[in-house]
Design a protein around this motif. Structure first.
Motif, PDB file in Angstrom:
ATOM      1  N   ARG A 177       0.730  -1.473  -0.149  1.00 43.01           N
ATOM      2  CA  ARG A 177      -0.061  -0.016   0.562  1.00 43.01           C
ATOM      3  C   ARG A 177       0.926   1.524   0.338  1.00 43.01           C
ATOM      4  NH1 ARG A 177      -2.311  -3.152  -1.744  1.00 43.01           N
ATOM      5  NH2 ARG A 177      -5.218  -3.766  -1.150  1.00 43.01           N
ATOM      6  N   ALA A 178       2.523   0.732   0.274  1.00 43.76           N
ATOM      7  CA  ALA A 178       2.921   2.182   0.094  1.00 43.76           C
ATOM      8  C   ALA A 178       4.643   1.657  -0.128  1.00 43.76           C
ATOM      9  CB  ALA A 178       2.845   2.862   1.397  1.00 43.76           C
ATOM     10  N   GLY A 179       5.658   2.115  -0.427  1.00 50.98           N
ATOM     11  CA  GLY A 179       6.533   2.015  -0.994  1.00 50.98           C
ATOM     12  C   GLY A 179       6.746   2.417  -2.791  1.00 50.98           C
ATOM     13  N   TYR A 180       8.981   1.862  -2.723  1.00 49.73           N
ATOM     14  CA  TYR A 180       8.559   2.204  -3.776  1.00 49.73           C
ATOM     15  C   TYR A 180       9.441   0.542  -4.010  1.00 49.73           C
ATOM     16  CZ  TYR A 180      11.671   3.404  -7.869  1.00 49.73           C
ATOM     17  OH  TYR A 180      12.177   4.428  -9.444  1.00 49.73           O
ATOM     18  N   TYR A 181       9.460  -0.128  -5.347  1.00 52.77           N
ATOM     19  CA  TYR A 181       9.152  -1.417  -5.719  1.00 52.77           C
ATOM     20  C   TYR A 181      10.304  -1.430  -6.643  1.00 52.77           C
ATOM     21  CZ  TYR A 181       6.255  -1.983  -1.853  1.00 52.77           C
ATOM     22  OH  TYR A 181       5.525  -2.528  -0.326  1.00 52.77           O
ATOM     23  N   ARG A 182      11.541  -2.321  -6.640  1.00 54.10           N
ATOM     24  CA  ARG A 182      12.386  -2.483  -8.445  1.00 54.10           C
ATOM     25  C   ARG A 182      12.002  -3.908  -7.799  1.00 54.10           C
ATOM     26  NH1 ARG A 182      17.145   0.116  -7.893  1.00 54.10           N
ATOM     27  NH2 ARG A 182      16.095   2.339  -8.491  1.00 54.10           N
ATOM     28  N   VAL A 183      11.620  -4.170  -9.546  1.00 52.10           N
ATOM     29  CA  VAL A 183      11.607  -5.797 -10.235  1.00 52.10           C
ATOM     30  C   VAL A 183      12.981  -6.219 -11.276  1.00 52.10           C
ATOM     31  CG1 VAL A 183      10.263  -7.422 -11.977  1.00 52.10           C
ATOM     32  CG2 VAL A 183       9.100  -5.904 -10.102  1.00 52.10           C
ATOM     33  N   ARG A 184      13.456  -7.400 -10.924  1.00 54.44           N
ATOM     34  CA  ARG A 184      14.649  -6.401 -11.765  1.00 54.44           C
ATOM     35  C   ARG A 184      14.351  -8.932 -12.765  1.00 54.44           C
ATOM     36  NH1 ARG A 184      19.042  -3.754 -10.282  1.00 54.44           N
ATOM     37  NH2 ARG A 184      19.085  -2.697  -8.662  1.00 54.44           N
ATOM     38  N   ASN A 185      14.944  -8.427 -13.603  1.00 54.64           N
ATOM     39  CA  ASN A 185      14.786  -9.471 -14.469  1.00 54.64           C
ATOM     40  C   ASN A 185      13.831  -9.761 -14.914  1.00 54.64           C
ATOM     41  OD1 ASN A 185      17.771 -10.627 -14.816  1.00 54.64           O
ATOM     42  ND2 ASN A 185      17.483 -10.681 -12.724  1.00 54.64           N
ATOM     43  N   PRO A 186      13.197  -9.366 -15.625  1.00 48.85           N
ATOM     44  CA  PRO A 186      11.645  -9.457 -15.980  1.00 48.85           C
ATOM     45  C   PRO A 186      12.024 -10.082 -16.462  1.00 48.85           C
ATOM     46  CG  PRO A 186      12.501  -6.938 -16.598  1.00 48.85           C
ATOM     47  CD  PRO A 186      13.562  -7.232 -15.531  1.00 48.85           C
ATOM     48  N   ARG A 187      12.994 -10.601 -17.751  1.00 49.39           N
ATOM     49  CA  ARG A 187      13.138 -11.326 -18.712  1.00 49.39           C
ATOM     50  C   ARG A 187      11.438 -11.021 -19.997  1.00 49.39           C
ATOM     51  NH1 ARG A 187      16.493 -16.135 -15.631  1.00 49.39           N
ATOM     52  NH2 ARG A 187      18.340 -14.069 -15.414  1.00 49.39           N
ATOM     53  N   GLY A 188      10.840 -10.006 -19.949  1.00 52.53           N
ATOM     54  CA  GLY A 188       9.691 -10.701 -21.203  1.00 52.53           C
ATOM     55  C   GLY A 188       8.342 -11.348 -20.794  1.00 52.53           C
ATOM     56  N   VAL A 189       8.804 -11.682 -18.599  1.00 45.16           N
ATOM     57  CA  VAL A 189       7.348 -12.558 -18.197  1.00 45.16           C
ATOM     58  C   VAL A 189       5.851 -11.677 -18.959  1.00 45.16           C
ATOM     59  CG1 VAL A 189       7.744 -10.980 -15.921  1.00 45.16           C
ATOM     60  CG2 VAL A 189       6.949 -13.618 -16.824  1.00 45.16           C
ATOM     61  N   HIS A 190       4.959 -12.287 -18.801  1.00 44.02           N
ATOM     62  CA  HIS A 190       4.018 -11.902 -19.151  1.00 44.02           C
ATOM     63  C   HIS A 190       2.837 -12.095 -17.756  1.00 44.02           C
ATOM     64  CE1 HIS A 190       3.233 -14.275 -23.408  1.00 44.02           C
ATOM     65  NE2 HIS A 190       4.533 -13.180 -22.962  1.00 44.02           N
ATOM     66  N   ALA A 191       2.147 -10.454 -17.798  1.00 44.69           N
ATOM     67  CA  ALA A 191       1.147 -10.517 -16.706  1.00 44.69           C
ATOM     68  C   ALA A 191       1.798  -9.721 -15.656  1.00 44.69           C
ATOM     69  CB  ALA A 191       0.244 -11.252 -16.603  1.00 44.69           C
ATOM     70  N   LEU A 192       3.208  -9.588 -16.016  1.00 46.72           N
ATOM     71  CA  LEU A 192       3.945  -8.503 -14.731  1.00 46.72           C
ATOM     72  C   LEU A 192       3.088  -7.365 -13.897  1.00 46.72           C
ATOM     73  CD1 LEU A 192       6.069  -8.855 -12.537  1.00 46.72           C
ATOM     74  CD2 LEU A 192       7.510  -7.535 -14.725  1.00 46.72           C
ATOM     75  N   ALA A 193       3.184  -6.902 -12.705  1.00 48.50           N
ATOM     76  CA  ALA A 193       2.378  -5.986 -11.611  1.00 48.50           C
ATOM     77  C   ALA A 193       1.043  -6.048 -12.262  1.00 48.50           C
ATOM     78  CB  ALA A 193       3.639  -4.462 -11.838  1.00 48.50           C
ATOM     79  N   CYS A 194       0.130  -6.891 -12.504  1.00 52.61           N
ATOM     80  CA  CYS A 194      -1.187  -6.311 -12.991  1.00 52.61           C
ATOM     81  C   CYS A 194      -1.854  -7.027 -11.178  1.00 52.61           C
ATOM     82  CB  CYS A 194      -1.462  -7.969 -13.362  1.00 52.61           C
ATOM     83  SG  CYS A 194      -1.068  -7.872 -15.339  1.00 52.61           S
ATOM     84  N   GLY A 195      -2.894  -5.518 -11.087  1.00 49.82           N
ATOM     85  CA  GLY A 195      -3.955  -5.856 -10.433  1.00 49.82           C
ATOM     86  C   GLY A 195      -3.811  -4.737  -9.066  1.00 49.82           C
ATOM     87  N   LEU A 196      -1.995  -3.783  -9.614  1.00 42.44           N
ATOM     88  CA  LEU A 196      -1.541  -3.430  -8.206  1.00 42.44           C
ATOM     89  C   LEU A 196      -2.961  -2.899  -7.216  1.00 42.44           C
ATOM     90  CD1 LEU A 196       1.603  -2.690  -9.636  1.00 42.44           C
ATOM     91  CD2 LEU A 196       0.824  -4.664  -8.380  1.00 42.44           C
ATOM     92  N   ASP A 197      -2.989  -2.697  -6.480  1.00 48.13           N
ATOM     93  CA  ASP A 197      -3.903  -2.068  -5.448  1.00 48.13           C
ATOM     94  C   ASP A 197      -3.774  -0.697  -4.634  1.00 48.13           C
ATOM     95  OD1 ASP A 197      -7.034  -1.142  -5.202  1.00 48.13           O
ATOM     96  OD2 ASP A 197      -7.450  -3.133  -4.938  1.00 48.13           O
ATOM     97  N   GLY A 198      -2.627  -0.297  -4.755  1.00 54.01           N
ATOM     98  CA  GLY A 198      -2.096   1.302  -3.988  1.00 54.01           C
ATOM     99  C   GLY A 198      -1.403   2.058  -4.731  1.00 54.01           C
TER     100      GLY A 198
END
Lengths: 235, 303
Positions: free
Chosen positions: A33-54
């Motif tokens: 619900r708060a904060g800063y997130y870094r996602v490493r190595n996404p590698r073209g993956v599908h449906a990443l960071a879907c349905g975020l709610d904050g």
């Protein structure tokens, strides 16, 4: 909409798809619900960071696959690369920034929020748009804003064939050339209210040195989408 | 839905690693096509006057030595037999017409099918998961100049070995396809009248491959033949095609099916989805883009 939190280096949470499953990463982001997130190595993956709610900030450290940040609410998601088919699909609010290019159907059916593409977006950008704003700093492909119902598309470059085909009430602003307009899409005059809203959008999308006066406006001729008794024989 | 993949090496030093680089691209596309998979690999060119056939027989107990003797006697050439599971690569050394040799093979036993013919090409395809198909043919160990592959989710004709991609109907030519053609029956009849080699399946992609082979026989390059196809092929398609020394990509004018190209100084790679390409060396600095609709992209000599 709440304003996303401001990042400071000490509170960045790092998530890594090389070590964690997509489900774990999405779960962590969806609960936040708060904060800063870094996602490493996404590698073209599908449906990443879907349905975020904050009102969180998410930075994707590479290229993303299909449906990145789909159904987004309140979060600000930035991709340091390109995004696959359907980025910010059905976004409700928040912001999605793509530093590279976006594939087909960017912002499809999005209800609210802002999608910014620093590069180009390919075919069907803003298809069935329902109220969100999309700013593409490059060009968009064919059939963009097909059947778009509400919201605004701003294109700093060119638009491909059949822009705004079967359009409802979305407003389209294009600075470059439009290869062709789709059925029932027409150019409309830029009135003061349009210049004002476009300048605001350009500022939100950080389009420095670009003026609303450089754009043309396109919208629905409204001759197609109402039921007409004259046409009863064709239904 | 199907997955398609291609890898064309520009840097000679990568050639020993072709299969090692290509196989993960194919396997990553399993979600798009778990029914069957296939690989066309361009490697080990035979002598100028020799012919290389890839021949399939489903029966593991088939007596290949009988076929080899039959070809030696019938054609008066030396025949080397290189077995790879259900597929055998037969190198016919001596003056021989490839079409005549292929016809002789298929007439010998009804279970035999020639998958490819030429100087460089070999095609391996089977039903089953892509990882399993790749394992059966030791795809990871393949060295060569370029490879074209396919993972199939059948929509339009039966799931069989013959109906798997890549399709080849011309020497050293291969085609893989994501999509479906709507005018393939009419075009098949037209091509039969133009003397194109016999069709082996009811598959739409085989018709497109035969169409390209016919255009190239008429003197067109692969690039030009694909351009011609924009007028004559109706339906949805993303195509990847290979020739002895060329590689090309084309999407239909609506761009219905996905496509991602990546290029560095070392290679050109194609994948239905970007995620298939992420293990390639230097991909983070590659030029990555989505090919434009109705535009032919080609690399290499005769392409």
């Amino acid at each position: 909409m709440a304003t996303p939190s401001t990042a400071t280096p000490e509170n960045i949470v790092s998530l890594d798809l090389a070590d964690q499953s997509l489900r774990e990463v999405n779960g962590a982001l969806q609960e936040a619900r708060a904060g800063y997130y870094r996602v490493r190595n996404p590698r073209g993956v599908h449906a990443l960071a879907c349905g975020l709610d904050g009102p969180i900030e998410v930075e994707i450290d590479g290229h993303a696959g299909y449906y990145l940040a789909g159904m987004n609410k309140e979060a600000r998601v930035t991709v340091q690369g390109s995004a696959g088919v359907g980025v910010a699909e059905n976004m409700m609010s928040g912001e999605v920034w793509v530093q590279g290019d976006a594939s087909q159907s960017a912002g499809a059916t999005a209800h609210g929020g802002l999608l910014v593409v620093e590069g180009n977006a390919s075919a069907r950008c803003g298809i069935s748009l329902k109220g969100a704003d999309i700013v593409v700093k490059g060009s968009v492909g064919h059939m963009s804003c097909f059947m778009a119902q509400a919201g605004r598309l701003v294109v700093l470059g060119d638009a491909g064939d059949s822009l705004g085909d079967s359009l409802y009430e979305a407003r389209l602003y294009v600075r470059g050339n439009v290869k062709s307009l789709g059925a029932d899409c027409v150019e409309k005059p830029m009135r003061d209210e349009h210049l004002k809203e476009l300048d605001e959008l350009l500022a939100r999308a950080r389009c420095e040195g670009v003026s609303a006066s450089e754009f043309r406006r396109y919208g629905s001729a409204r001759s197609l989408y109402n039921f007409k008794t004259d046409n009863i024989g064709f239904y | 839905m199907c997955g398609i993949a291609g890898l064309y090496l520009k840097n000679e030093r990568l050639r020993p690693r072709l299969g090692e680089l290509f196989t993960p691209i194919l396997v990553e596309l399993t979600d798009r096509g778990p029914d069957s998979a296939g690989i066309a690999v361009y490697r080990d060119p035979v002598a100028e006057n020799a012919v290389k056939l890839t021949v399939h027989h489903a029966d593991q107990g088939f007596a290949w030595d009988g076929l080899v003797r039959h070809l030696k006697e019938g054609l008066g050439v030396e025949v080397a037999d290189h077995p790879h599971d259900t597929h055998h690569v037969l190198v016919l050394d001596g003056k021989v017409d490839a079409d005549a040799a292929a016809a002789l093979v298929e007439a010998y036993d009804p279970g035999l099918q020639v998958m490819s013919a030429g100087h460089v090409i070999e095609i391996y395809k089977e039903m089953g998961l892509p990882a399993e198909v790749a394992r059966r043919f030791d795809a990871k160990g393949m060295a060569g100049t370029h490879a074209v592959g396919h993972t199939r989710m059948a929509t339009e004709s039966a799931v069989t070995t013959a109906g798997s991609h890549p399709f080849s109907t011309g020497l050293d030519l291969c085609l893989v396809h994501n999509g479906s053609l709507s005018n393939h029956n009419g075009l098949r009849e037209k091509l039969k009248r133009n003397g194109v080699p016999p069709f082996r399946t009811d598959n739409d992609t085989e018709v497109a491959a035969a169409y390209l082979a016919w255009r190239m026989k008429e003197g067109r390059t692969l690039h030009e033949a694909l351009q011609d196809g924009l007028n004559d092929l109706d339906g949805f398609y993303t195509f990847v095609a290979g020739t002895a020394d060329g590689f090309a990509v084309m999407r239909d004018p609506i761009a219905c099916k996905p496509a991602v190209l990546a290029e560095t100084d070392d290679y050109v790679a194609f994948g239905s989805e970007y995620r298939a390409l992420v293990r390639l060396p230097g991909i983070e600095h590659a030029k990555v883009w989505e090919p434009e609709p109705a535009v032919v992209y080609s690399w290499g000599g005769r392409a």
